[in-house]
Design an enzyme around this catalytic site. Structure first.
Site, short mmCIF file in Angstrom:
data_model
loop_
_atom_site.label_atom_id
_atom_site.label_comp_id
_atom_site.label_asym_id
_atom_site.label_seq_id
_atom_site.Cartn_x
_atom_site.Cartn_y
_atom_site.Cartn_z
N GLY A 15 -9.58 -10.84 0.46
CA GLY A 15 -9.21 -9.49 0.62
C GLY A 15 -8.51 -9.58 2.37
N SER A 45 -10.00 -4.54 -3.26
CA SER A 45 -9.88 -3.22 -2.90
C SER A 45 -8.34 -3.48 -2.22
CB SER A 45 -10.68 -2.83 -2.36
OG SER A 45 -12.09 -2.29 -3.20
N ALA A 47 -5.38 -5.10 -2.20
CA ALA A 47 -4.50 -4.83 -2.37
C ALA A 47 -4.30 -3.88 -3.54
CB ALA A 47 -4.49 -6.33 -4.11
N GLU A 117 -1.74 12.29 6.10
CA GLU A 117 -3.65 12.39 5.26
C GLU A 117 -4.18 13.26 5.44
OE1 GLU A 117 -4.46 9.24 4.20
OE2 GLU A 117 -2.21 7.97 3.12
N HIS A 337 -14.53 5.54 -3.89
CA HIS A 337 -13.62 4.52 -3.61
C HIS A 337 -14.17 4.16 -2.77
CE1 HIS A 337 -9.63 4.50 -2.86
NE2 HIS A 337 -9.82 4.92 -1.68
#
Length: 504
Positions: A15, A45, A47, A117, A337
């Site tokens: 990653g 994760s 990507a 966010e 998540h």
């Protein structure tokens, strides 16, 4: 067992964190071997990340303000020094990636386009193609890795154990390549094995990520920091897929709202009500679903006809499931998540075991605390990955490896039982009865199938969640809803297989 000697660092994981480390180590002149169980860009994760990379990139922002927001989100457990090192490097990291070819969205003057966010006080998330940041950024890094002559990649090798010498120093690893085991000796090992989302039935991450790097580091004697802190994303798209597609938080930043089946706001009518920290929003979604009201993300007005070009990944995921988000609210659920806890490591990736480094989601550097600030993970992966690469390039190795105990695999049916129990009992809302039931199941599975790395990772999370008798950040105990005045870290060392003891 086949054996091979690599005269340089071994990096486990392909990653953003692992490949950033590889590039920096090669830049320092080290010969690097990267091993990963899947071809680069697959099953990691990085990507899959949609939102982007948080960094202070505008005149309205600063590294100090970014650090302040990070500490506020982390609920008392963020380490200030590590956080300031991270946020101070924000612009440099984004510009490094842009120089490699990462196509960040730009404005007419050439500046970075940033979005807002949850829990950020200003817009600071650099995006690519609306919601395609992770894959685009990683693609640029992969191209650089493939062009680097000092980096060799094995894309069919799964970590099965860490090799140590008689002094306890990590001097290599055992990997499985098809039906063959290969012992690799190296000057040092960098774990970049990702998170533990695959331990949960409801997850937005690749199901192959089951915390095995975390578990094998623990078996090697590494300190594990705050494993109970798991982040649950409030807007996983609930269309029966495993893993669940993600509806990026940037949708809410653009004005999309969370509603129940009757069209009532889940968190209130205020414009910023849905931009609270992720743990608060996740619990609201979980409660609405538990009460039978349902939970939906309504982007019809905020995004509407702009969906296909503003958020193409989310739009495609919805349309593949027969749902048009331009005309219908998106059914959502809270799903695993990100793992804030992990292998205790400093900003250079050094763990408490000589010769062993950890970067990315499998590491716990202290920058996420009890609740990760949105889009800080890609920044941490690249920034601290580069620092680890520079540090590991100077390692010279240790003694001869002792025999390695290879971790067995958990059968598919047993893994399905574990995943269901983890979501039910170590999910958004926890209590003692559920966690005790979960630990009892882990005991049963271990007695039948052996001490697998995935079971140990699940045990680390469950036991720490049981021991933390308060609610803080991503860890919510229905039987201990209060937050203690003093914020204390959980520090764990493995005493013996399947047994945990608190670190001194």
């Amino acid at each position: 067992m086949n054996r091979t000697r690599h005269d340089g660092p071994l990096i486990v994981g392909g990653g953003l964190a692992g490949l950033s480390a590889a590039l920096e180590a090669a830049r320092a002149g080290a010969k690097v071997l990267v091993v990963t169980p899947e071809p680069l860009l697959n099953a990691c994760s990085s990507a899959w990340a949609q939102g982007g990379m948080a960094a202070a990139l505008t005149a309205a922002d600063s590294a100090e303000l970014h650090a302040k927001d990070t500490e506020a989100a982390g609920a008392g457990l963020v380490k200030p020094d590590a956080t300031r090192a991270l946020t101070a490097a924000g612009r440099e990291t984004v510009e490094w990636l842009a120089a490699l070819g990462a196509p960040f969205d730009r404005d007419a003057e050439g500046g970075f386009v940033v979005s807002l966010e949850a829990a950020h006080s200003v817009a600071r998330v650099a995006r690519v193609g609306g919601d395609g940041a992770g894959r685009a950024i990683l693609s640029a890094v992969v191209a650089a890795v493939r062009a680097e002559k000092l980096i060799e990649v094995w894309d069919d090798a799964r970590l099965k154990g860490l090799a140590q010498d008689e002094d306890g120093r990590v001097v290599g690893a055992v990997v499985a390549r098809g039906d063959r085991l290969v012992e690799i000796t190296a000057t040092a090992v960098v774990l970049a094995t990702g998170g533990a989302g695959g331990l949960f039935a409801a997850t937005t991450t690749p199901a192959a990520l089951k915390g095995e790097g975390l578990a094998l580091a623990a078996r090697a004697g590494a300190e594990i920091l705050d494993p109970e802190f798991v982040q649950f994303h409030p807007t996983a798209i609930d269309v029966g897929l495993d893993p669940a597609p993600l509806a990026t938080e940037a949708l809410r930043g653009e004005g999309a709202r969370l509603i129940d089946g009757a069209g009532q706001f889940l968190l209130g009518a205020e414009d910023d009500a849905d931009l609270k920290p992720r743990d608060v929003v996740a619990r609201a979604v979980h409660a609405a679903r538990s009460d039978g009201r349902g939970a939906y993300l309504d982007a019809r007005t905020a995004i509407g006809e702009a969906f296909p070009h503003e958020f193409p990944a989310v739009f495609a995921a919805c349309m593949r499931s027969g749902l048009d988000p331009r005309v219908s609210p998106i059914p959502v659920m809270a799903a695993c998540h990100y793992h804030m806890g992990g292998i205790a490591a400093d900003a250079d990736g050094r763990t408490t075991v000589a010769g062993l480094y950890a970067v990315g989601e499998c590491a716990a550097t202290g920058v996420h605390g009890a609740n990760r600030l949105a889009s800080n993970s890609l920044l941490e992966a690249a920034t601290f990955g580069r620092r680890a690469g520079a540090a590991v390039a100077g390692e010279t190795g240790g003694g001869r490896p002792l025999p390695v105990v290879v971790s067995p695999d958990l059968p598919e049916a047993a893994m399905a039982d574990l995943r269901t129990a983890m979501t039910a009992h170590a999910g958004v809302v926890r209590d003692a009865n559920g966690l005790l039931n979960l630990i009892a199941l882990i005991d049963q599975l271990e007695s039948r199938h052996g001490a697998t790395a995935s079971l140990l990772a699940a045990r680390l999370i469950a036991q720490a969640a049981l021991d933390r008798r308060e609610s803080r950040g991503g860890h919510y105990r229905a039987d201990y809803p209060q937050t203690d005045t003093a914020a204390e870290h959980t520090r764990i060392r493995l005493a013996q297989p399947a047994t945990l003891e608190a670190a001194e």
